[in-house]
Design an enzyme around this catalytic site. Structure first.
Site, mmCIF file in Angstrom:
data_model
loop_
_atom_site.group_PDB
_atom_site.id
_atom_site.type_symbol
_atom_site.label_atom_id
_atom_site.label_comp_id
_atom_site.label_asym_id
_atom_site.label_seq_id
_atom_site.Cartn_x
_atom_site.Cartn_y
_atom_site.Cartn_z
ATOM 1 N N CYS A 2 66.449 107.454 12.407
ATOM 2 C CA CYS A 2 67.237 107.373 11.165
ATOM 3 C C CYS A 2 65.899 106.529 10.117
ATOM 4 O O CYS A 2 64.952 105.988 10.661
ATOM 5 C CB CYS A 2 68.204 106.153 11.329
ATOM 6 S SG CYS A 2 69.491 106.493 12.267
ATOM 7 N N ARG A 27 62.425 111.241 10.922
ATOM 8 C CA ARG A 27 62.879 110.198 11.724
ATOM 9 C C ARG A 27 64.373 110.599 12.196
ATOM 10 O O ARG A 27 64.926 110.004 13.142
ATOM 11 C CB ARG A 27 63.105 109.077 11.028
ATOM 12 C CG ARG A 27 61.678 108.412 10.432
ATOM 13 C CD ARG A 27 61.723 107.165 9.990
ATOM 14 N NE ARG A 27 62.346 106.130 10.989
ATOM 15 C CZ ARG A 27 61.308 105.182 11.519
ATOM 16 N NH1 ARG A 27 60.180 105.530 11.439
ATOM 17 N NH2 ARG A 27 61.903 104.452 11.986
ATOM 18 N N TRP A 74 69.695 110.022 12.507
ATOM 19 C CA TRP A 74 69.733 110.705 13.810
ATOM 20 C C TRP A 74 70.869 110.015 14.846
ATOM 21 O O TRP A 74 70.760 108.756 15.076
ATOM 22 C CB TRP A 74 68.456 110.155 14.597
ATOM 23 C CG TRP A 74 68.321 110.851 15.799
ATOM 24 C CD1 TRP A 74 67.757 112.457 16.190
ATOM 25 C CD2 TRP A 74 68.560 110.447 17.190
ATOM 26 N NE1 TRP A 74 67.678 112.664 17.350
ATOM 27 C CE2 TRP A 74 68.239 111.436 18.170
ATOM 28 C CE3 TRP A 74 68.832 109.220 17.667
ATOM 29 C CZ2 TRP A 74 68.518 111.357 19.489
ATOM 30 C CZ3 TRP A 74 69.007 109.026 19.057
ATOM 31 C CH2 TRP A 74 68.833 109.882 19.925
ATOM 32 N N ASN A 100 69.426 101.492 10.581
ATOM 33 C CA ASN A 100 68.429 102.195 11.698
ATOM 34 C C ASN A 100 68.608 101.226 12.699
ATOM 35 O O ASN A 100 68.090 100.202 12.810
ATOM 36 C CB ASN A 100 67.183 101.992 11.188
ATOM 37 C CG ASN A 100 66.262 102.994 12.101
ATOM 38 O OD1 ASN A 100 66.691 103.624 13.384
ATOM 39 N ND2 ASN A 100 64.977 102.669 12.133
ATOM 40 N N GLY A 101 69.102 101.759 13.807
ATOM 41 C CA GLY A 101 69.072 101.011 15.274
ATOM 42 C C GLY A 101 70.688 100.906 15.804
ATOM 43 O O GLY A 101 71.141 102.102 15.710
ATOM 44 N N GLU A 485 51.858 118.258 29.610
ATOM 45 C CA GLU A 485 52.137 118.262 27.914
ATOM 46 C C GLU A 485 52.234 119.650 27.256
ATOM 47 O O GLU A 485 53.151 119.787 26.369
ATOM 48 C CB GLU A 485 50.758 117.620 27.339
ATOM 49 C CG GLU A 485 50.675 117.617 25.904
ATOM 50 C CD GLU A 485 51.583 116.783 25.404
ATOM 51 O OE1 GLU A 485 52.344 116.087 25.870
ATOM 52 O OE2 GLU A 485 51.571 116.849 23.860
ATOM 53 N N LYS A 489 55.710 120.566 24.986
ATOM 54 C CA LYS A 489 55.433 120.983 23.708
ATOM 55 C C LYS A 489 56.303 122.361 23.751
ATOM 56 O O LYS A 489 57.138 122.672 22.536
ATOM 57 C CB LYS A 489 54.012 121.346 23.420
ATOM 58 C CG LYS A 489 53.014 120.570 23.018
ATOM 59 C CD LYS A 489 53.251 119.765 21.742
ATOM 60 C CE LYS A 489 54.200 118.644 22.124
ATOM 61 N NZ LYS A 489 53.735 117.283 22.470
ATOM 62 N N GLU A 492 60.256 121.182 23.773
ATOM 63 C CA GLU A 492 60.734 120.606 22.703
ATOM 64 C C GLU A 492 61.034 121.513 21.268
ATOM 65 O O GLU A 492 61.808 121.198 20.473
ATOM 66 C CB GLU A 492 60.270 119.391 22.410
ATOM 67 C CG GLU A 492 58.766 119.326 21.718
ATOM 68 C CD GLU A 492 58.195 117.864 21.638
ATOM 69 O OE1 GLU A 492 58.878 117.009 21.310
ATOM 70 O OE2 GLU A 492 57.051 117.775 21.879
ATOM 71 N N HIS A 508 55.749 123.651 47.092
ATOM 72 C CA HIS A 508 56.687 122.722 47.777
ATOM 73 C C HIS A 508 57.922 122.947 46.937
ATOM 74 O O HIS A 508 58.843 122.041 47.121
ATOM 75 C CB HIS A 508 56.260 121.378 47.877
ATOM 76 C CG HIS A 508 54.949 121.070 48.329
ATOM 77 N ND1 HIS A 508 54.801 121.065 49.873
ATOM 78 C CD2 HIS A 508 53.558 121.054 48.058
ATOM 79 C CE1 HIS A 508 53.676 121.089 50.253
ATOM 80 N NE2 HIS A 508 52.906 120.994 49.242
ATOM 81 N N LYS A 607 61.175 111.668 15.410
ATOM 82 C CA LYS A 607 59.854 111.169 15.738
ATOM 83 C C LYS A 607 59.640 109.910 16.017
ATOM 84 O O LYS A 607 58.921 109.670 16.979
ATOM 85 C CB LYS A 607 59.125 111.262 14.194
ATOM 86 C CG LYS A 607 57.766 111.186 14.263
ATOM 87 C CD LYS A 607 56.978 112.315 14.915
ATOM 88 C CE LYS A 607 55.556 112.003 15.072
ATOM 89 N NZ LYS A 607 54.825 112.825 16.078
HETATM 90 O O1 M6R Z 1 55.566 107.161 19.245
HETATM 91 P P1 M6R Z 1 55.602 107.268 20.621
HETATM 92 O O2 M6R Z 1 54.353 107.709 21.074
HETATM 93 O O3 M6R Z 1 55.708 106.018 21.453
HETATM 94 O O4 M6R Z 1 56.508 108.279 21.066
HETATM 95 C C1 M6R Z 1 56.784 108.630 22.528
HETATM 96 C C2 M6R Z 1 57.789 109.982 22.522
HETATM 97 O O5 M6R Z 1 58.828 109.871 21.944
HETATM 98 C C3 M6R Z 1 56.802 111.092 22.085
HETATM 99 O O6 M6R Z 1 55.545 111.179 22.499
HETATM 100 C C4 M6R Z 1 57.930 112.607 22.063
HETATM 101 O O7 M6R Z 1 57.709 112.729 23.515
HETATM 102 C C5 M6R Z 1 57.367 113.559 21.360
HETATM 103 N N1 M6R Z 1 58.238 114.187 20.621
HETATM 104 C C6 M6R Z 1 56.356 114.777 22.258
HETATM 105 O O8 M6R Z 1 56.005 115.740 21.292
#
Ligand code: M6R
Length: 612
Positions: A2, A27, A74, A100-101, A485, A489, A492, A508, A607
């Protein structure tokens, strides 16, 4: 998650708030709303969907106001719809709030408030918060500031709130605990926001509000008070954010811009730290805790998501170069275990945003056991940066695309420097090896630049695979975290199911998935596990899997086995993730674009994950 933004001053509030909401949309983006004070009227407008939909909705309304606030959501409590969107009114509609929270004890509070006659329209915890404030104000006959202060004693959870009241039309009250908040101080005007991006074009003087502080903006001044009602001195800092850095600069998406910024952002993370002329390494945060690092018995890395992947790379680096045991923990698991932590442990917390709730909680736990906490954050002044004993900023510049790209390579760069420094100080890295690594690290921005030239080639590969339902990513050693990673990517932003595995683990279980329809991305650069990875490629090929191999330039062996080969420049094994991750970022980006996905704001994500 948020985004919150508020304004009080001499300008029209609504355009400032809407522009700020656009900047904060990363956010959270499932609904948005504004509250505007006009001639003693407190009007709330809100809408499901993006900020653009809110803009259309209010286009015909009277939005004149010099005081107002806005929110982009969010969802946590209650599905995204018009009713659950913020701001929320109290029952009398005299008070409005943005939040926000998460308020964890909202259910008990709600029952109590219902018994007192308060009415609820939404499913949110936030509506409980604003009614609690109203109830306290009515019951205690106090002013809004006092009611907010008392309410903070009753809520359990995390919050950054802004409250407006019809009875105090030229006032904003804000408070935070666990969710970020910054206040911009202009000439006769004030801005409140979740981060500095809505503020930068108006002022560069900001105050980062601390947990348990209440900010009162009225009569042309900002007053900060503690939850115990003791006046605090605001610490005014200068913002060092450039407007260009938060705009797309001609790219179609922030993610693409951020991928292409990596030669520069990696260089920025090394600046002043890798001193080639003087022949030494430098890291301010490390210097102050050098003896702790030298004598540490173990490193524990806590992080989430992509930052956790950077932590896995750090495990290889620190064990290799500094010969120290390393554990890499999901912050969300670590905080709820009963982990063994001692005063000789160093906990490295990695976070782009510096606001991730689980990482923050893991830090608090480790602190309570006496460990030294070293933070690696991108956002200057963020909660994690402030909660740690020492640390190093990644200096990647604002990362706005929800999918982390340049933040990852910046984190890995800083972790590489840290491992090199530790190796040097602990005597596990010879001068010759250290020098070799320094020379090679210095070449990385240019090698990343070269890897980015593969963009067209990778777009063509993406076109072949953009409609498949599954992907497998394999890597070994330093490239194992890169495989994870790459898979993260892709899933997501394109919503294709993707799994990352250590290549040898494939047999395995995951090998059962391989048939002629399964694309398998294998990261097979020239390093100590190269021969083994080649064998793994053979295993995939024997089952007719479709191989996309990321190899070192000039590799003719794998060319004969793979359907597609992506050649990246050679670098030392310890530095290879900085280069091998680039084609994977581009591949996921192009596939997502071809599938018509919202690359910068993928569904269900935000984010900055400020809820656990
Ligand atoms: O702000 P942070 O690095 O602590 O965030 C951690 C994850 O939420 C963040 O890396 C998330 O996995 C991303 N969307 C990945 O692209």
């Amino acid at each position: 998650m948020c985004g919150i933004v508020a304004y009080l001053g001499y300008r029209q509030a609504c355009p400032i708030i809407l522009k700020g909401l656009h900047r904060l949309e990363y956010r959270g983006y499932d609904s948005a709303g504004v509250a505007l004070m006009n001639d003693g009227e407190l009007n709330v407008y809100k809408k499901k969907g993006k900020v653009a939909e809110l803009e259309n909705f209010i286009a015909e309304k009277d939005t004149h106001a010099r005081v107002g606030m806005g929110h982009t959501r969010w969802a946590t409590h209650g599905e995204p719809n018009d009713t659950n969107a913020h701001p929320h009114y109290s029952t009398s509609e005299r008070i409005a709030i943005i939040h926000n929270g998460i308020i964890e004890n909202y259910a008990a509070l709600k029952t109590h408030l219902q018994q007192q006659g308060h009415e609820f329209h939404s499913d949110t915890d936030t509506e409980v918060f604003v009614n609690l404030i109203e109830e306290i104000q009515q019951h205690n006959h106090c002013n809004l500031e006092e009611a907010v202060r008392l309410a903070l004693h009753e809520v359990v959870g995390a919050y950054a709130i802004v409250v407006m009241s019809r009875d105090a039309p030229n006032q904003l009250i804000a408070a935070r605990k666990g969710s970020p908040m910054v206040i911009g101080i202009g000439d006769g005007e004030f801005f409140i926001a979740s981060d500095a991006t809505p503020i930068i074009e108006y002022t560069n003087e900001v105050v980062y509000v601390n947990d348990y502080e209440i900010a009162i903006i009225r009569d042309g001044r900002l007053e900060l008070r503690s939850k115990e009602d003791v006046e605090q001195t605001p610490y005014i800092q200068k913002l060092e954010l450039e407007l260009d850095s938060i705009e797309k600069g001609g790219y179609e998406h922030f993610m693409l811009k951020e991928i292409f910024e990596q030669p520069r952002s990696i260089m920025d993370s090394m600046r002043g730290r890798l001193e080639m002329n003087a022949g030494h390494l430098n890291m301010g945060g490390f210097r102050a805790y050098e003896q702790k690092f030298v004598n540490a018995q173990r490193i524990i890395v806590v992080a989430c998501g992509t930052s956790w992947h950077a932590g896995l790379v750090a495990e290889y680096l620190l064990e290799d170069l500094a010969r120290i045991p390393v554990e890499v923990e999901y912050a969300s698991e670590f905080r709820y275990r009963n982990p063994v932590i001692t005063e000789r442990d160093i906990v490295i917390a990695i976070s782009q945003s510096g606001e991730t709730a689980d990482t923050l909680a893991a830090i608090e736990l480790a602190k309570s056991k006496g460990a030294t906490i070293f933070g690696i954050c991108n956002v200057v002044g963020s909660s994690i940066a402030r909660a740690t004993d020492a640390g190093a900023y990644t200096h990647a510049g604002p990362e706005i695309g929800v999918a982390s790209t340049k933040a990852f390579t910046a984190q890995v760069t800083v972790l590489t420097l840290l491992a090199m420094l530790m190796g040097q100080k602990r005597g596990t890295l010879t001068d010759t090896k250290l020098r070799e690594l320094m020379v090679e690290l210095d070449t990385i921005p240019a090698k990343v630049e070269k890897a980015l030239l593969l963009d067209d080639e990778i777009r063509a590969i993406a076109a072949t695979f953009c409609d498949v339902p599954n992907f497998l990513y394999l890597g070994r050693g330093y490239n194992f975290p890169v495989a994870l990673e790459g898979a993260l990517k892709l899933k997501e932003i394109s919503y294709i199911h993707a799994e990352g595995y250590p290549a040898a683990e494939m047999k395995h279980g995951p090998i059962a998935l391989i048939d002629e329809n399964m694309p398998v991305v294998v990261i097979a650069t020239r390093d100590s596990s190269y021969e083994k990875v080649v064998s793994n490629i053979q295993e995939v090929k024997a089952r007719k899997g479709r191989i996309i191999a990321v190899v070192t330039e000039g590799d003719d062996v794998i060319r004969d086995m793979a359907e597609f080969v992506i050649e990246v420049p050679y670098t030392s094994e310890a530095l290879v993730p900085l280069v091998s991750v680039i084609p994977l970022q581009l591949l996921s980006y192009h596939i997502a674009v071809m599938r018509g996905c919202n690359v910068d704001q993928p569904r269900n994500l935000a984010k900055s994950v400020t809820v656990e």
